[in-house]
Write a protein that holds these residues in place. Structure first.
Motif, PDB file in Angstrom:
ATOM      1  N   VAL A  62       0.812  -1.213   0.000  1.00 42.39           N
ATOM      2  CA  VAL A  62       0.000   0.000   0.000  1.00 42.39           C
ATOM      3  C   VAL A  62       0.853   1.274   0.000  1.00 42.39           C
ATOM      4  N   MET A  82      -7.372  -1.147  -3.482  1.00 38.22           N
ATOM      5  CA  MET A  82      -6.360  -0.667  -2.529  1.00 38.22           C
ATOM      6  C   MET A  82      -6.837   0.582  -1.780  1.00 38.22           C
ATOM      7  N   ASP A  83      -7.610   1.424  -2.465  1.00 45.50           N
ATOM      8  CA  ASP A  83      -8.107   2.656  -1.835  1.00 45.50           C
ATOM      9  C   ASP A  83      -9.086   2.364  -0.695  1.00 45.50           C
ATOM     10  N   VAL A  84      -9.737   1.218  -0.800  1.00 45.83           N
ATOM     11  CA  VAL A  84     -10.760   0.890   0.203  1.00 45.83           C
ATOM     12  C   VAL A  84     -10.446  -0.469   0.824  1.00 45.83           C
ATOM     13  N   LEU A  85      -9.172  -0.679   1.070  1.00 45.45           N
ATOM     14  CA  LEU A  85      -8.717  -1.991   1.517  1.00 45.45           C
ATOM     15  C   LEU A  85      -9.451  -2.475   2.773  1.00 45.45           C
ATOM     16  N   LEU A 129     -19.026   1.127  -1.341  1.00 45.14           N
ATOM     17  CA  LEU A 129     -17.966   0.904  -2.316  1.00 45.14           C
ATOM     18  C   LEU A 129     -18.354   1.330  -3.724  1.00 45.14           C
ATOM     19  N   LEU A 168     -17.348   5.415  -1.783  1.00 46.49           N
ATOM     20  CA  LEU A 168     -16.304   5.587  -0.777  1.00 46.49           C
ATOM     21  C   LEU A 168     -14.971   5.691  -1.512  1.00 46.49           C
ATOM     22  N   ARG A 169     -14.215   6.740  -1.222  1.00 44.30           N
ATOM     23  CA  ARG A 169     -12.973   6.944  -1.957  1.00 44.30           C
ATOM     24  C   ARG A 169     -11.783   6.348  -1.222  1.00 44.30           C
ATOM     25  N   LYS A 170     -11.822   6.436   0.088  1.00 41.56           N
ATOM     26  CA  LYS A 170     -10.629   6.053   0.840  1.00 41.56           C
ATOM     27  C   LYS A 170     -11.024   5.348   2.122  1.00 41.56           C
ATOM     28  N   ASP A 171     -10.528   4.170   2.315  1.00 37.15           N
ATOM     29  CA  ASP A 171     -10.780   3.425   3.535  1.00 37.15           C
ATOM     30  C   ASP A 171      -9.628   2.438   3.676  1.00 37.15           C
ATOM     31  N   VAL A 172      -8.486   2.962   4.055  1.00 38.81           N
ATOM     32  CA  VAL A 172      -7.302   2.118   4.106  1.00 38.81           C
ATOM     33  C   VAL A 172      -6.366   2.657   5.172  1.00 38.81           C
TER      34      VAL A 172
END
Lengths: 379, 561
Positions: free
Chosen positions: A239, A367-370, B489, B511-515
């Motif tokens: 990541v 990967m953006d919403v892993l 998602l 959802l753009r970012k969830d990491v």
């Protein structure tokens, strides 16, 4: 599983705590480094039985800022590791340093102790951004330290960067990447700023003193990093991690393969023989506990078969290689698809995963919403 | 003694209201030297619980009308006084809360006389909280309220005015003995069903249940007879002696009919049976609650529940959650529509989902109420505006005194259940009060408003609205849903539609970012726990097609202005 482990040594000393820092580190207590060293060496003895004849293939001296303490302390610790355990001939030995805290002498000392990899915390190229996040160095100091390291013979250097900083512009970020790339380090980490509860930055956001960067800008920065670094020959293999071929960080890869490791020092984490444990995080309580011949345990948990499978997915899917099907089956005695087919099918249909002959992986989009992807694998 | 002793439910104590009538028996030594046995029932005041009041009144000889010295007469005061008058009861007005700085007992006294037409010259001024003036109230009860009529030697006639479920005693009936007596060992007969039971225990309210040897004519108390089923102790029924039955039952109660319906579903489908048990138990204490199983594509198996009004609904939901530890999803409330089909047949519709296609409908009728709104005259304009917006038809307006006005409106019940009470309170700074009574049905231009998520109709979100309001409502609901549904998602279009026609649209972006950027130097446990927590959060959502909906989404339909 191979019979080798990673060894982590935590050095919890800093000149000053950065505003975003969520790690265990203390400023202004440098005097404790010597008793701390004694405690680490003593803890090594306590762990010797568990480690047994396992070979140590990587050592990572992290912090905090390991480079602000006496190199003799580092030397004593590494010596003791070599005395007690079998460190592989070609072991990767990394130390984290901050710009301005090293010089020709200390870098030469590091080389002499067998340290063969440096990880330098730069974070951003713009001095005003560095100041805004509580760093105490400038980019000029970084360049000096970097050049000194090369002179001292380090041929495997990582540079830590951060994006998604409050006020950071995409232009500043691109400039940071380009400037670093032009120096040619073997490895670059790009961490998305996470504003954790309990940090000073968290309070500043809560008080309205600073505004977190908006998500669109943040994702644009990430995508830019992946593309720009990719074009420059740095592959994204996890990541947040990019490396030239042959220079992936073996110590971290071991985490992502869900391998075994032992951490020494306060707040260090370990995973060995199906047990995960963490050491107590208070510096003084760690020192006191070990001095009293007690194990400095904060918590430990038994990892059952199903949890180990999940953790293997959780960690492995962070990597660009994904989780290898053959290795999974060898490790768990069940086919990966048989265990997780439902999740894989669902996520693949959404374009978040891909599944080839040898491995299951997360797509760029995934990967953006892993986290959302990984939740589907939870038992 | 504990304060608010008779409001035993947590909700009652918290909200400072009475939901459930409570009986208590009191031995009082009066100034004349005699000891009198007083049987008192504390009743709710809110319009939703009028049935509780009227049941209690039927068991009594008189009523103490408690008026708040700071508020004066409210719409519900009027309604309850009229009920007592219908029962021909002696009414003793009492002015309470005189300890408060804003109390104006003289003004309130005048109001009681002018508005209610009761003689309030001798009305005791009391503070129930401080204990001031209580003796005077008791003296007036002794002097003015007639002793119970009835014959101890006549065949038993006991009116069930309430019931209660006790896990050990079974269903317990609260009764007023009108004739004869009742004691353990007796075989009793329920006059409506003919069912017979052996009395195991009788007693009085002291105020906790206290067993006694018998209950005689005039007394109020409880009867336990190993009755398993709530239907065995139907409120309004008459208990008689099986060996020597009375020839005629006492006049019963008007059967209460629910005015408002909503769907109640377990948040976790596995708890459907637990929800049924909880509803059954609640029903033992709350005869006005009705429910039957229903099935929703979005929510799975649950129950369509009928209530007397919105407060009743809210309280049932809250009790299910608190006393029975249920995690619930509830749908927006609906009134009962009458649908006249093209073929002349008629159907009563309590769930918008079941509305037949428009081609089969000749016309739709909706329930209308006559609402009385009592307000300081300053707010008349604001209230008229509100009623206008809510399709109200003005009936009349009368001044109670120079400052207080009663407005009478005919309003669709559908508009009242839609936030009307909150709107009324907020536009009058809490000063206006509302009471209403069902008047009947009226033809109206109503349409079914559907909500589509990701292109699919979510049955539990459908509502019936007046055509003129459909556009605004559709837009408001779509906006509200956009607010409460977390990003997922993929992009989720939200559409409001009448039939095939889309009248509003919003989009929830993906959802753009969830990491997590970093893996915390080997702290795998922390990361796994974070994901487990995220999964827990997801579990509380309802999966509707591919979309995950939080529970509040189902109430969003109601929570828009």
């Amino acid at each position: 599983m191979s019979n080798s482990i990673g060894l982590y040594v935590h050095i919890p000393f800093c000149a000053k705590k950065c505003l975003y820092c969520d790690f265990t580190s203390y400023a202004g207590v440098l005097a404790k480094q010597y008793v701390y060293k004694d405690a680490i060496i003593k803890e090594m003895g306590m762990r010797a039985n568990m480690i047994g004849d396992k070979r140590i293939s990587t050592i990572f001296i992290g912090g905090g800022t390991p480079s602000i303490i006496d190199t003799a302390v580092i030397n004593a610790i590494i010596d003791e590791v070599r005395k007690n355990f079998h460190v592989e001939q070609d072991a990767e030995v990394t130390i984290e340093i901050n710009p301005g805290t090293v010089n020709a002498k200390s870098l030469t000392d590091y080389r002499a102790m067998g340290i063969n990899r440096l990880s330098i915390g730069l974070q951003a190229w713009q001095d005003e951004l560095l100041k805004a996040i509580g760093r105490i160095h400038t980019s000029a100091e970084f360049v000096d330290s970097y050049n000194e390291a090369r002179k001292a013979g380090f041929d495997n250097i990582n540079v830590d960067l951060m994006f998604g900083l409050p006020q950071q512009t995409i232009g500043q970020w691109i400039h940071t990447l380009q400037a670093v790339v032009s120096l040619g380090p073997e490895h670059i980490s790009c961490y998305d700023l996470q504003i954790e509860e309990g940090t000073r930055m968290y309070k500043m956001v809560a008080d309205g003193d600073i505004k977190p960067l908006d998500e669109d800008a943040d994702r644009l920065m990430y995508k830019t990093a992946v593309e720009l670094l990719g074009n420059e020959g740095y592959e994204r293999y996890e990541v947040s991690n990019f490396a030239k071929p042959g220079f992936r960080c073996r110590h971290n890869l071991n985490y992502w393969y869900n391998g075994h490791y032992v951490g020494l020092g306060c707040a260090a984490h370990s995973y060995l023989n199906h047990i995960r444990w963490a050491n107590m995080s208070g510096l003084q309580s760690y020192i006191d506990t070990v001095s009293d011949d007690n194990i400095p345990m904060d918590f430990e948990e038994y990892i059952d078969h199903d949890t180990e499978m999940f953790e293997t997915m959780m960690l492995g899917l962070r990597t660009s290689e994904g989780v290898n099907k053959k290795l999974f089956e060898e490790r768990f005695g069940i086919q990966l698809y048989q265990r997780y087919g439902h999740a894989i099918d669902k996520l693949s249909a959404m374009g978040l995963m891909c599944d080839d002959e040898s491995a299951v992986k997360v797509s760029d989009k995934g990967m953006d919403v892993l986290n959302s992807v990984l939740v589907e694998f939870l038992p | 003694m504990q304060a608010q002793l008779l409001d035993t439910m947590e909700i009652e104590r918290e909200r400072g209201i009475t939901i459930k009538a409570q009986a208590v028996r009191l031995a009082y030594k009066a100034k004349d030297g005699n000891i009198y046995q007083l049987n008192l029932i504390d009743t709710p005041g809110h319009v939703d619980f009028t049935y509780e009041v009227s049941r209690s009144l039927a068991a009594c000889e008189g009523a103490v009308l408690v008026v708040d010295a700071t508020q004066g007469i409210e719409a519900q005061t009027l309604a309850n006084v009229y009920l007592a008058m219908e029962h021909d009861l002696e009414i003793i007005p009492v002015i309470n809360k005189i300890d408060l700085p804003s109390a104006d007992p003289n003004m309130v006294r005048r109001e009681i006389e002018e508005v209610l037409g009761l003689d309030a010259a001798g009305a005791p001024l009391i503070s129930a909280k401080m204990g001031t003036g209580i003796e005077e109230v008791l003296e007036q009860i002794v002097q003015r309220i007639p002793p119970p009529a009835g014959e101890e030697s006549a065949p038993l006639k006991a009116l069930i005015f309430d019931s209660y479920y006790d896990p050990y005693k079974g269903a317990v009936a609260y009764v007023r003995v009108k004739d004869g007596y009742i004691q353990p060992g007796m075989t009793i007969k329920m006059m409506s069903s003919g069912m017979m039971f052996d009395v195991t225990e009788v007693g009085v309210f002291a105020p906790r249940l206290q067993p006694t040897e018998r209950l005689s004519v005039g007394e109020v108390g409880y009867v336990a007879a190993s009755m398993k089923d709530v239907r065995d102790t139907r409120v309004g029924d008459t208990i008689t002696d099986a060996a020597r039955p009375a020839d005629k039952p006492l006049p019963g109660y008007k059967k209460v009919t629910p005015m408002v319906y909503c769907g109640i579903y377990p948040a976790d489908g596995a708890h459907y049976e637990d929800l049924r048990d909880a509803l059954e138990k609640l029903q033992l204490n709350d005869a006005a609650l009705v429910f039957e199983p229903e099935n929703s594509a979005a929510l799975g198996f649950g129950f369509r529940c009928g209530f007397l009004g919105l407060l009743h609904m809210e309280i049932v939901q809250e009790r299910l959650e608190r006393e029975y530890d249920m995690d619930l999803v509830t749908t927006a409330p609906s009134v009962i529509y009458r649908i006249i089909k093209s073929d002349g047949s008629e159907m009563m519709l309590d769930n918008p989902t079941n509305m037949p296609p428009t081609t089969e409908i000749d016309h739709i009728e909706e329930p209308v109420v006559e609402a009385q709104i009592m307000t300081p005259s300053d707010y008349v304009g604001a209230i008229m505006e509100l009623c206008q917006e809510r399709r109200g038809v003005f009936k009349d307006m009368s001044y109670l005194d120079e400052k207080r006005v009663v407005l009478r409106y005919e309003l669709p019940l559908n508009e009242i259940i839609f936030n009307f009470f909150d709107a009324l309170k907020s536009r009058t700074r809490g000063y206006a009060s509302l009471d209403y009574e069902l008047k009947g049905y009226k033809e109206s231009d109503l349409v079914k408003l559907d909500i589509l998520l990701n292109g699919e109709v979510v049955d539990a979100l459908s509502t019936i609205v007046h055509r003129d309001k459909a556009y605004a409502r559709g837009r408001a609901i779509a906006e509200k849903l956009k607010e409460v549904i977390p990003r997922q998602l993929f992009e989720i279009p939200i559409q409001a539609a009448i039939g095939q026609k889309i009248i509003a649209r919003e989009t929830i972006s993906a959802l753009r970012k969830d990491v997590l950027a970093k893996c915390y130097g080997g702290d795998v446990t922390r990361k796994r726990k974070l994901l487990e927590k995220q999964k827990e959060g997801k579990k509380r959502m309802r999966q509707v097609g591919s979309v995950e909906l939080p529970q509040e989404a189902f109430m969003a339909v109601l929570k828009v202005d």
